[in-house]
Write a protein that holds these residues in place. Sequence first.
Motif, PDB file in Angstrom:
ATOM      1  N   PHE A  11       9.728   0.006  -5.138  1.00 36.97           N
ATOM      2  CA  PHE A  11      10.512  -0.266  -3.933  1.00 36.97           C
ATOM      3  C   PHE A  11      10.939   1.010  -3.212  1.00 36.97           C
ATOM      4  O   PHE A  11      11.073   1.019  -1.991  1.00 36.97           O
ATOM      5  CB  PHE A  11      11.784  -1.045  -4.287  1.00 36.97           C
ATOM      6  N   LEU A  12      11.164   2.085  -3.974  1.00 32.09           N
ATOM      7  CA  LEU A  12      11.826   3.270  -3.424  1.00 32.09           C
ATOM      8  C   LEU A  12      10.885   4.413  -3.070  1.00 32.09           C
ATOM      9  O   LEU A  12      11.115   5.126  -2.093  1.00 32.09           O
ATOM     10  CB  LEU A  12      12.877   3.779  -4.427  1.00 32.09           C
ATOM     11  N   HIS A  13       9.840   4.628  -3.873  1.00 32.06           N
ATOM     12  CA  HIS A  13       8.932   5.762  -3.656  1.00 32.06           C
ATOM     13  C   HIS A  13       7.497   5.278  -3.880  1.00 32.06           C
ATOM     14  O   HIS A  13       6.968   5.336  -4.986  1.00 32.06           O
ATOM     15  CB  HIS A  13       9.266   6.915  -4.607  1.00 32.06           C
ATOM     16  N   ARG A  14       6.877   4.823  -2.811  1.00 35.80           N
ATOM     17  CA  ARG A  14       5.568   4.185  -2.902  1.00 35.80           C
ATOM     18  C   ARG A  14       4.432   5.155  -2.601  1.00 35.80           C
ATOM     19  O   ARG A  14       4.624   6.150  -1.925  1.00 35.80           O
ATOM     20  CB  ARG A  14       5.512   3.003  -1.919  1.00 35.80           C
ATOM     21  N   THR A  15       3.253   4.821  -3.098  1.00 32.55           N
ATOM     22  CA  THR A  15       2.060   5.621  -2.835  1.00 32.55           C
ATOM     23  C   THR A  15       1.341   5.088  -1.596  1.00 32.55           C
ATOM     24  O   THR A  15       1.678   4.019  -1.066  1.00 32.55           O
ATOM     25  CB  THR A  15       1.097   5.562  -4.024  1.00 32.55           C
ATOM     26  N   ALA A  16       0.306   5.810  -1.179  1.00 33.75           N
ATOM     27  CA  ALA A  16      -0.491   5.368  -0.032  1.00 33.75           C
ATOM     28  C   ALA A  16      -1.288   4.107  -0.352  1.00 33.75           C
ATOM     29  O   ALA A  16      -1.773   3.424   0.559  1.00 33.75           O
ATOM     30  CB  ALA A  16      -1.438   6.484   0.403  1.00 33.75           C
ATOM     31  N   GLU A  17      -1.431   3.760  -1.634  1.00 38.13           N
ATOM     32  CA  GLU A  17      -2.184   2.576  -2.042  1.00 38.13           C
ATOM     33  C   GLU A  17      -1.320   1.321  -2.084  1.00 38.13           C
ATOM     34  O   GLU A  17      -1.816   0.244  -2.432  1.00 38.13           O
ATOM     35  CB  GLU A  17      -2.791   2.807  -3.427  1.00 38.13           C
ATOM     36  N   PHE A  18      -0.066   1.430  -1.697  1.00 38.10           N
ATOM     37  CA  PHE A  18       0.850   0.288  -1.810  1.00 38.10           C
ATOM     38  C   PHE A  18       0.438  -0.875  -0.910  1.00 38.10           C
ATOM     39  O   PHE A  18       0.004  -0.690   0.226  1.00 38.10           O
ATOM     40  CB  PHE A  18       2.278   0.712  -1.449  1.00 38.10           C
ATOM     41  N   ILE A  65       4.139  -4.066 -12.630  1.00 31.91           N
ATOM     42  CA  ILE A  65       3.665  -3.639 -11.313  1.00 31.91           C
ATOM     43  C   ILE A  65       3.611  -2.114 -11.251  1.00 31.91           C
ATOM     44  O   ILE A  65       2.652  -1.527 -10.742  1.00 31.91           O
ATOM     45  CB  ILE A  65       4.568  -4.210 -10.208  1.00 31.91           C
ATOM     46  N   PHE A  66       4.631  -1.469 -11.790  1.00 26.46           N
ATOM     47  CA  PHE A  66       4.691  -0.007 -11.778  1.00 26.46           C
ATOM     48  C   PHE A  66       3.536   0.603 -12.578  1.00 26.46           C
ATOM     49  O   PHE A  66       2.914   1.581 -12.142  1.00 26.46           O
ATOM     50  CB  PHE A  66       6.028   0.435 -12.364  1.00 26.46           C
ATOM     51  N   ARG A  67       3.231   0.021 -13.723  1.00 27.91           N
ATOM     52  CA  ARG A  67       2.216   0.605 -14.607  1.00 27.91           C
ATOM     53  C   ARG A  67       0.789   0.343 -14.142  1.00 27.91           C
ATOM     54  O   ARG A  67      -0.090   1.200 -14.296  1.00 27.91           O
ATOM     55  CB  ARG A  67       2.384   0.041 -16.026  1.00 27.91           C
ATOM     56  N   TYR A  68       0.518  -0.836 -13.591  1.00 21.45           N
ATOM     57  CA  TYR A  68      -0.862  -1.277 -13.465  1.00 21.45           C
ATOM     58  C   TYR A  68      -1.389  -1.415 -12.032  1.00 21.45           C
ATOM     59  O   TYR A  68      -2.531  -1.838 -11.849  1.00 21.45           O
ATOM     60  CB  TYR A  68      -1.032  -2.621 -14.174  1.00 21.45           C
ATOM     61  N   TYR A  69      -0.596  -1.043 -11.007  1.00 20.93           N
ATOM     62  CA  TYR A  69      -1.061  -1.284  -9.638  1.00 20.93           C
ATOM     63  C   TYR A  69      -1.119  -0.028  -8.761  1.00 20.93           C
ATOM     64  O   TYR A  69      -1.487  -0.114  -7.602  1.00 20.93           O
ATOM     65  CB  TYR A  69      -0.193  -2.353  -8.964  1.00 20.93           C
ATOM     66  N   ARG A  70      -0.717   1.111  -9.257  1.00 19.72           N
ATOM     67  CA  ARG A  70      -0.759   2.362  -8.489  1.00 19.72           C
ATOM     68  C   ARG A  70       0.002   2.240  -7.166  1.00 19.72           C
ATOM     69  O   ARG A  70      -0.379   2.837  -6.157  1.00 19.72           O
ATOM     70  CB  ARG A  70      -2.203   2.781  -8.206  1.00 19.72           C
ATOM     71  N   TYR A  71       1.055   1.463  -7.169  1.00 21.17           N
ATOM     72  CA  TYR A  71       1.823   1.249  -5.950  1.00 21.17           C
ATOM     73  C   TYR A  71       2.995   2.217  -5.819  1.00 21.17           C
ATOM     74  O   TYR A  71       3.615   2.283  -4.754  1.00 21.17           O
ATOM     75  CB  TYR A  71       2.376  -0.182  -5.919  1.00 21.17           C
ATOM     76  N   ALA A  72       3.333   2.939  -6.900  1.00 20.49           N
ATOM     77  CA  ALA A  72       4.542   3.762  -6.891  1.00 20.49           C
ATOM     78  C   ALA A  72       4.279   5.125  -7.511  1.00 20.49           C
ATOM     79  O   ALA A  72       3.385   5.287  -8.348  1.00 20.49           O
ATOM     80  CB  ALA A  72       5.658   3.059  -7.653  1.00 20.49           C
ATOM     81  N   GLU A  73       5.077   6.091  -7.073  1.00 18.97           N
ATOM     82  CA  GLU A  73       5.007   7.415  -7.672  1.00 18.97           C
ATOM     83  C   GLU A  73       5.500   7.347  -9.110  1.00 18.97           C
ATOM     84  O   GLU A  73       6.477   6.664  -9.416  1.00 18.97           O
ATOM     85  CB  GLU A  73       5.857   8.395  -6.867  1.00 18.97           C
ATOM     86  N   SER A  74       4.816   8.058  -9.999  1.00 18.98           N
ATOM     87  CA  SER A  74       5.128   7.973 -11.425  1.00 18.98           C
ATOM     88  C   SER A  74       6.029   9.083 -11.920  1.00 18.98           C
ATOM     89  O   SER A  74       6.282   9.207 -13.110  1.00 18.98           O
ATOM     90  CB  SER A  74       3.830   7.977 -12.249  1.00 18.98           C
ATOM     91  N   ASP A  75       6.500   9.922 -10.997  1.00 19.67           N
ATOM     92  CA  ASP A  75       7.430  10.970 -11.398  1.00 19.67           C
ATOM     93  C   ASP A  75       8.530  11.080 -10.348  1.00 19.67           C
ATOM     94  O   ASP A  75       8.560  10.314  -9.384  1.00 19.67           O
ATOM     95  CB  ASP A  75       6.722  12.321 -11.562  1.00 19.67           C
ATOM     96  N   GLY A  76       9.444  11.997 -10.546  1.00 24.85           N
ATOM     97  CA  GLY A  76      10.539  12.152  -9.591  1.00 24.85           C
ATOM     98  C   GLY A  76      11.684  11.218  -9.910  1.00 24.85           C
ATOM     99  O   GLY A  76      11.827  10.697 -11.019  1.00 24.85           O
TER     100      GLY A  76
END
Length: 294
Positions: free
Chosen positions: A114-121, A168-179
């Motif tokens: 919800f807060l820090h998404r990737t370009a693939e979201f 969703i966080f682990r398996y969809y590449r929708y969110a940044e994994s650090d920070g």
Amino acid sequence: MKRFIDTFTDNYGNPIFKIYTSAPPAMKRQKRMHRHTEFEISLILSGKGVYSTTSGEYSFEKGDIFLFSTNEYHYITDIEYDEQECFRILNIQFAPAFIYTSDNPKDTLFMNIFLHRTAEFHNMLTRDNPHTDAIRQLFYDIRQECEEKRSCYRTETRNKVISVLISIFRYYRYAESDGTSGATYNIESLQKAIAYINENYCHDISLDAIAEAAFLSKFRFMHLFKSTYNMTVWDYINIKRIDKALALLAGSSENILTVAAKSGFNNSANFNRIFKKITGVTPREYRRSAKVQS
């Protein structure tokens, strides 16, 4: 149209979790932007339609799953029935206080969906991902917990909602994994502020008074609120005020100026501007549409 299954509140009476089903009729609906102050995940139980969102339009069908951050516009149009079934959607909405506790703020990177998404979201989970079926089953499990209300069901409901978010966080590449995840040890202070806002948003309200209710400096409060709720304090207040106005416009014949005043706005020009910014339509356009749909 809505059937509420359950609602959880915090120690101050603030709603922090609600689960409900909606069943609007099959029709081409008014294109009104919808925003809310909670995070949302939802499951299409039956029917077809089009979801217009910040990230694009999605043609959906039974079994599709969506997620929306706070203050993120979305609306459903072109609802169709599917195999003699009406359109139904299961909605789960929750506040940060439902997720964050004093002992886990460092372990909530999953909130980055919800807060820090990737370009693939995407707002809709991809259908071909093998983990979508398991997430869909978690929705059914959450609904069952809230309907049966067995011992410890609130804790189990929270655990299962977090399981959805982690998947969703682990398996969809929708969110940044650090920070940062936006988590805070000051969630109790923020809930005190939310209680004050919920009680006073229809009246004159100041940042100084809200921060004082939270026992925080104004600068500290504004920073914590934005990082935790993913919107500014005034975004939150204005959405609450417009929600109030929507109910008054649909359920009464009071004039626009009276609706504006009862919703916390000091003049109709400011009300009209913010109403259209949040909903995409004017108060009069919304009232006309609400009368037609009713």
